[in-house]
Enzyme design. Structure first.
Site, PDB file in Angstrom:
ATOM      1  N   GLU A  13       0.853  -1.166   0.000  1.00 43.79           N
ATOM      2  CA  GLU A  13       0.000   0.000   0.000  1.00 43.79           C
ATOM      3  C   GLU A  13       0.899   1.230   0.000  1.00 43.79           C
ATOM      4  O   GLU A  13       1.859   1.295   0.756  1.00 43.79           O
ATOM      5  CB  GLU A  13      -0.900  -0.009   1.240  1.00 43.79           C
ATOM      6  CG  GLU A  13      -1.802   1.173   1.333  1.00 43.79           C
ATOM      7  CD  GLU A  13      -2.560   1.366   0.049  1.00 43.79           C
ATOM      8  OE1 GLU A  13      -2.359   2.421  -0.573  1.00 43.79           O
ATOM      9  OE2 GLU A  13      -3.317   0.482  -0.349  1.00 43.79           O
ATOM     10  N   CYS A  60      -4.990   6.130   5.738  1.00 37.32           N
ATOM     11  CA  CYS A  60      -4.847   4.936   4.911  1.00 37.32           C
ATOM     12  C   CYS A  60      -6.206   4.337   4.604  1.00 37.32           C
ATOM     13  O   CYS A  60      -7.180   4.594   5.295  1.00 37.32           O
ATOM     14  CB  CYS A  60      -3.986   3.911   5.644  1.00 37.32           C
ATOM     15  SG  CYS A  60      -3.638   2.449   4.648  1.00 37.32           S
ATOM     16  N   CYS A  63      -5.251  -0.291   6.718  1.00 33.75           N
ATOM     17  CA  CYS A  63      -5.337  -0.489   8.171  1.00 33.75           C
ATOM     18  C   CYS A  63      -5.828   0.817   8.788  1.00 33.75           C
ATOM     19  O   CYS A  63      -5.087   1.558   9.399  1.00 33.75           O
ATOM     20  CB  CYS A  63      -4.023  -0.946   8.773  1.00 33.75           C
ATOM     21  SG  CYS A  63      -2.568  -0.151   8.131  1.00 33.75           S
ATOM     22  N   HIS A  67      -5.220   3.692  13.251  1.00 33.82           N
ATOM     23  CA  HIS A  67      -4.983   5.109  13.510  1.00 33.82           C
ATOM     24  C   HIS A  67      -6.100   5.710  14.347  1.00 33.82           C
ATOM     25  O   HIS A  67      -5.867   6.618  15.147  1.00 33.82           O
ATOM     26  CB  HIS A  67      -4.803   5.867  12.202  1.00 33.82           C
ATOM     27  CG  HIS A  67      -3.556   5.472  11.478  1.00 33.82           C
ATOM     28  ND1 HIS A  67      -2.307   5.845  11.919  1.00 33.82           N
ATOM     29  CD2 HIS A  67      -3.350   4.687  10.398  1.00 33.82           C
ATOM     30  CE1 HIS A  67      -1.397   5.325  11.122  1.00 33.82           C
ATOM     31  NE2 HIS A  67      -2.011   4.606  10.185  1.00 33.82           N
ATOM     32  N   ARG A 482       1.580  -4.014  11.373  1.00 35.23           N
ATOM     33  CA  ARG A 482       2.943  -3.821  10.890  1.00 35.23           C
ATOM     34  C   ARG A 482       3.907  -3.349  11.971  1.00 35.23           C
ATOM     35  O   ARG A 482       5.079  -3.173  11.693  1.00 35.23           O
ATOM     36  CB  ARG A 482       2.946  -2.848   9.721  1.00 35.23           C
ATOM     37  CG  ARG A 482       2.313  -3.443   8.488  1.00 35.23           C
ATOM     38  CD  ARG A 482       2.010  -2.423   7.438  1.00 35.23           C
ATOM     39  NE  ARG A 482       1.339  -3.049   6.312  1.00 35.23           N
ATOM     40  CZ  ARG A 482       0.029  -3.319   6.270  1.00 35.23           C
ATOM     41  NH1 ARG A 482      -0.747  -2.989   7.274  1.00 35.23           N
ATOM     42  NH2 ARG A 482      -0.502  -3.906   5.223  1.00 35.23           N
ATOM     43  N   SER A 505       5.798   1.767   9.498  1.00 34.23           N
ATOM     44  CA  SER A 505       6.618   1.748   8.289  1.00 34.23           C
ATOM     45  C   SER A 505       7.632   2.887   8.263  1.00 34.23           C
ATOM     46  O   SER A 505       8.568   2.845   7.472  1.00 34.23           O
ATOM     47  CB  SER A 505       5.744   1.752   7.033  1.00 34.23           C
ATOM     48  OG  SER A 505       5.032   0.534   6.955  1.00 34.23           O
ATOM     49  N   CYS A 549       3.721  -0.760   4.165  1.00 36.35           N
ATOM     50  CA  CYS A 549       2.453  -0.051   3.978  1.00 36.35           C
ATOM     51  C   CYS A 549       2.785   1.416   4.074  1.00 36.35           C
ATOM     52  O   CYS A 549       2.851   1.981   5.152  1.00 36.35           O
ATOM     53  CB  CYS A 549       1.437  -0.458   5.024  1.00 36.35           C
ATOM     54  SG  CYS A 549      -0.196   0.221   4.685  1.00 36.35           S
ATOM     55  N   CYS A 552       0.463   5.323   5.223  1.00 36.38           N
ATOM     56  CA  CYS A 552       0.443   6.136   6.441  1.00 36.38           C
ATOM     57  C   CYS A 552       1.815   6.703   6.740  1.00 36.38           C
ATOM     58  O   CYS A 552       1.967   7.632   7.526  1.00 36.38           O
ATOM     59  CB  CYS A 552      -0.125   5.363   7.621  1.00 36.38           C
ATOM     60  SG  CYS A 552       0.870   4.005   8.196  1.00 36.38           S
TER      61      CYS A 552
END
Lengths: 581, 169
Positions: A13, A60, A63, A67, A482, A505, A549, A552
């Site tokens: 993503e 995002c 996921c 958040h 993640r 990430s 990902c 974000c």
């Protein structure tokens, strides 16, 4: 020395670019760049803190809930709000569902094609595939007829010339090592996983009102109603039954398909327990509390840090030691770009100084990413399922220790083998199994509370902004699929004056810091074997093992640079790449 | 067997003409008298998450901005094997849409009939307004959608009045 560029890295993503220097069929050095800017911090300034989560989860489309959770927790931390037990349970159930669904999608739909050659499945003997499947699992969908049917569907797809989501894989690449039968079994499970994830995520829709972007979060608890006698209630006996059934189905899939598949594939790729090690530093904020988020000792996923591959010691986490650097990031800091800032004093001042697209290479000795470089006590950290499993393992958590040891024993490997590309994949599968086991207990507890008349799910004591201090700061965290996610908020005169999100990430995919210490992806790529520099499949294996990902971590499109195989992406491509790229 | 029909709007509301499919769903809700069993789905830029919404659909009309290199505002229609043959670059979302259909075919769950109706965009840059040429094509797009849906319904009732859609322009 040849420089290999992969941009965009697909089946993720968001937008990620990897530049790697390859010498003698090995990666000598690598740079990871997020090629989009994320401006959520700027959007949140001046808004009511109670609505921050609605905006924050729009970081995002995948996921989303993570958040929302980190955001409401940051406000609750700032205002000193304790949430009721039912809110904690509902949040745990939503988060664990996200975790398990995400891990399944990651393994089958985002990562498996790095290991599984779809076109080789056509050559498999369905009878032998059936024998293989039955030798590793009790899963009922394992007959010769079943695999023959799947093979026919793949053949139809291949002969139509429309491979669709499989259309530009590195099929036939020498690094693919599975026998045809294992390929066919894996493709069958790829298809089954599509159906499973579609069903399982209904739990989020039940408790969150919708998926993606659940709508039932609330500062102080949840807006989900609990009523045993109300058909329209979010939680009632019928919904409890539905959730139990969905968990039961997913548990069977994880235990009888996902875990055995990971073990089988790992067995064919044992050398990948020697590649992709990375930093050797691992961090987890921990999560899934049984008594409240203030006291980490009650977390189901423990908090801790492992340094320099040493599993004999778990170091404590003090979030005041988190800083972010922009030395190699397209931002500027008021105090100069060599100094780190704690997220509570964080700044988001974009300053692009990279080459004008389209460009061949980034200026990697200068600034080269939209991601900042987060550090803990000035050390880079890997976050994610592997970090969590290692922290729990090293903390001596019996369940985790037992699961991990069983897998290591089956593969005849020492614990240090987990510091690897395949170790990340194995840890993710183990975590899915462990989390789905927890889900049943939380649903049972919710059921028990409902039955005994304990239906309180929101604490509204501090809902009215007149009850708030003039200024306050908070930290909200979550162990997202993640890895460790942190939101820092500063509230003044009832409004947000500063907001910073440091996402998993960013820890893993971030660039070098002023001392030249590499980020986790960059470190993990050192020494990666490359059999064909024109088709650097092995780089994708290690990068994908982190489950990148970037949405974000960054936001908004930059232009495309030189790319390697801009392949259709079964997940991110569908969702965003075409509209944004 | 009674068909299970869905109209799927695709696109990004913040990308000028790319919003076309999403806006069409909104307008159908407002102006078309569709039978209740016809599902209107705001697909946005969702990918695999649409699997659940499309589950059990036998007849699907997808609406999107489709770049065929034609004059902006030109109405386009793809159906049957054309859907599978469309090059992936022809639509802002088609990579995603064709992947989604590919996934459903693999799952043996793809709709029997799929029609893609679209309009050639002039711009897919940032912005919340359609360009004038694409705006002018909205009415005929809605009529084409209504005609397609009516064609699939067993009794083919008149489900839309030209007068209603013409309020748009």
């Amino acid at each position: 020395m040849a420089r290999v560029v992969i941009d965009p890295v697909t089946r993720i993503e968001g937008h990620l670019r990897i530049e790697a220097e390859v010498e003698g069929h090995q990666v000598k050095d690598a740079w990871s760049s997020g090629t989009m800017f994320r401006g959520i911090e700027l959007i949140l300034r001046g808004r009511d803190p109670r609505e921050a989560w609605i905006w924050a989860q729009r970081i995002c489309g995948v996921c989303t809930t993570v958040h929302a959770l980190a955001s409401v927790r940051s406000v609750e931390d700032a205002l000193g709000i304790e949430i009721p037990e039912n809110a904690r349970l509902v949040r745990n159930i939503i988060a664990a569902t996200q975790n398990v669904q995400d891990h399944i999608i990651h393994f089958y739909h985002l990562h498996a094609l790095d290991w599984v050659d779809v076109t080789a499945a056509v050559k498999a003997d369905p009878a032998k595939t059936s024998q293989l499947a039955q030798s590793i699992s009790e899963w009922p969908l394992s007959s010769t007829t079943y695999f023959k049917g799947i093979q026919d569907r793949i053949k139809t797809l291949v002969s139509s010339g429309q491979l669709s989501l499989f259309s530009s894989g590195d099929w036939g690449h020498p690094a693919y090592q599975l026998p045809p039968e294992a390929n066919l079994m894996a493709v069958a499970h790829y298809i089954e996983a599509l159906d499973l994830q579609r069903e399982f995520v209904r739990i989020q829709a039940v408790l969150g009102g919708k998926n993606p972007h659940p709508q039932t979060y609330l500062v102080g608890g949840m807006a989900s109603t609990i009523d045993a006698n109300e058909p329209g209630a979010t939680v009632n006996p019928e919904r409890i039954d539905l959730m139990r059934q969905l968990v039961k189905n997913a548990r069977a899939f994880v235990q009888q398909v996902y875990l055995p598949d990971v073990l089988a594939i790992a067995g064919f790729y044992r050398d990948w327990f020697n590649h992709g090690e990375g930093l050797g530093n691992f961090m987890a904020y921990g999560d899934y509390s049984s008594a409240g988020v203030k006291d980490a000792s009650n977390f189901f996923i423990p908090r801790g840090i492992i340094l320099g591959r040493d599993l004999s010691k778990v170091h404590p986490v003090d979030v005041s030691n988190v800083t972010e650097y922009v030395t190699h990031s397209w931002y500027e800091y008021s105090g100069g770009d060599q100094v780190g800032k704690h997220p509570a004093q964080g700044e988001t001042k974009p300053k692009y100084s990279g080459p004008k697209p389209p460009y061949e290479y980034l200026k990697t000795d200068e600034k080269y990413s939209w991601l900042k470089s987060p550090r803990y006590d000035n050390k880079p950290m890997e976050v994610g399922p592997l970090a969590r499993v290692l922290v729990a393992y090293a903390s001596g958590r019996p369940q985790v220790k037992q699961s991990v040891d069983a897998v290591l024993q089956k593969l005849n490997l020492p614990p240090t083998a987990l510091f690897s590309t395949m170790g990340r994949i194995a840890a993710r599968a183990l975590e899915a199994d462990i989390m789905i086991g927890q889900l049943e207990g939380w649903i049972d507890q919710l059921h028990h509370n409902m039955a005994s008349g304990n239906v309180r799910i929101h604490n509204g004591e501090k809902w009215n902004p007149d009850t708030w201090p003039k200024s306050c700061q908070g930290f909200g965290f979550h162990e997202a699929p993640r890895g460790s996610l942190g939101h820092w908020i500063e509230i003044e005169n009832k409004k947000i004056v500063n907001y910073q999100a440091v996402v998993p990430s960013t820890w893993n995919a971030g660039p070098r810091d002023p001392q030249g210490q590499r980020g986790a992806y960059e470190a993990a790529l050192q020494g990666t074997p490359i059999s064909d520099p024109e088709r650097p499949l092995e780089i994708l294996r290690t990068v994908h093992s982190f489950d990148p990902c970037l949405a974000c971590a960054v936001h908004v499109v930059n232009a495309n640079g030189q790319r390697y195989g801009a392949r259709p992406s079964p997940y991110s491509g569908i969702a965003f790449a075409p509209s944004m790229g | 067997m009674t068909p299970t029909i869905a109209v799927l709007g695709l696109g990004n509301l913040m990308r000028t003409d790319d919003a076309l499919g999403m806006l069409a769903i909104e307008q159908l809700r407002e102006y078309a008298e569709l039978p209740a069993e016809v599902r209107l789905i705001e697909g946005g830029t969702l990918g695999l998450d649409l699997l659940h919404s499309l589950w059990g659909i036998t007849h699907l009309v997808a609406i999107d901005a489709v770049d065929v290199g034609s004059t902006p505002g030109t109405l386009v229609r793809f159906s049957g094997p054309q859907i599978a043959d469309l090059p992936v670059s022809k639509s802002v979302h088609l990579l995603g849409f064709s992947d989604l259909i590919g996934v459903m075919r693999l799952m043996n769950a793809a709709p029997e009939e799929i029609v893609l109706l679209g309009v050639q965009p002039e711009s897919t840059d940032w912005g919340t307004e359609l360009t004038s040429k694409v705006k002018a094509a909205q009415e005929s797009l809605l009529e084409a959608i209504a005609a397609q849906v009516a064609d699939w319904l067993p009794s083919s009732p008149s489900i839309v009045s030209h007068a209603a859609f013409s309020q748009l322009s």
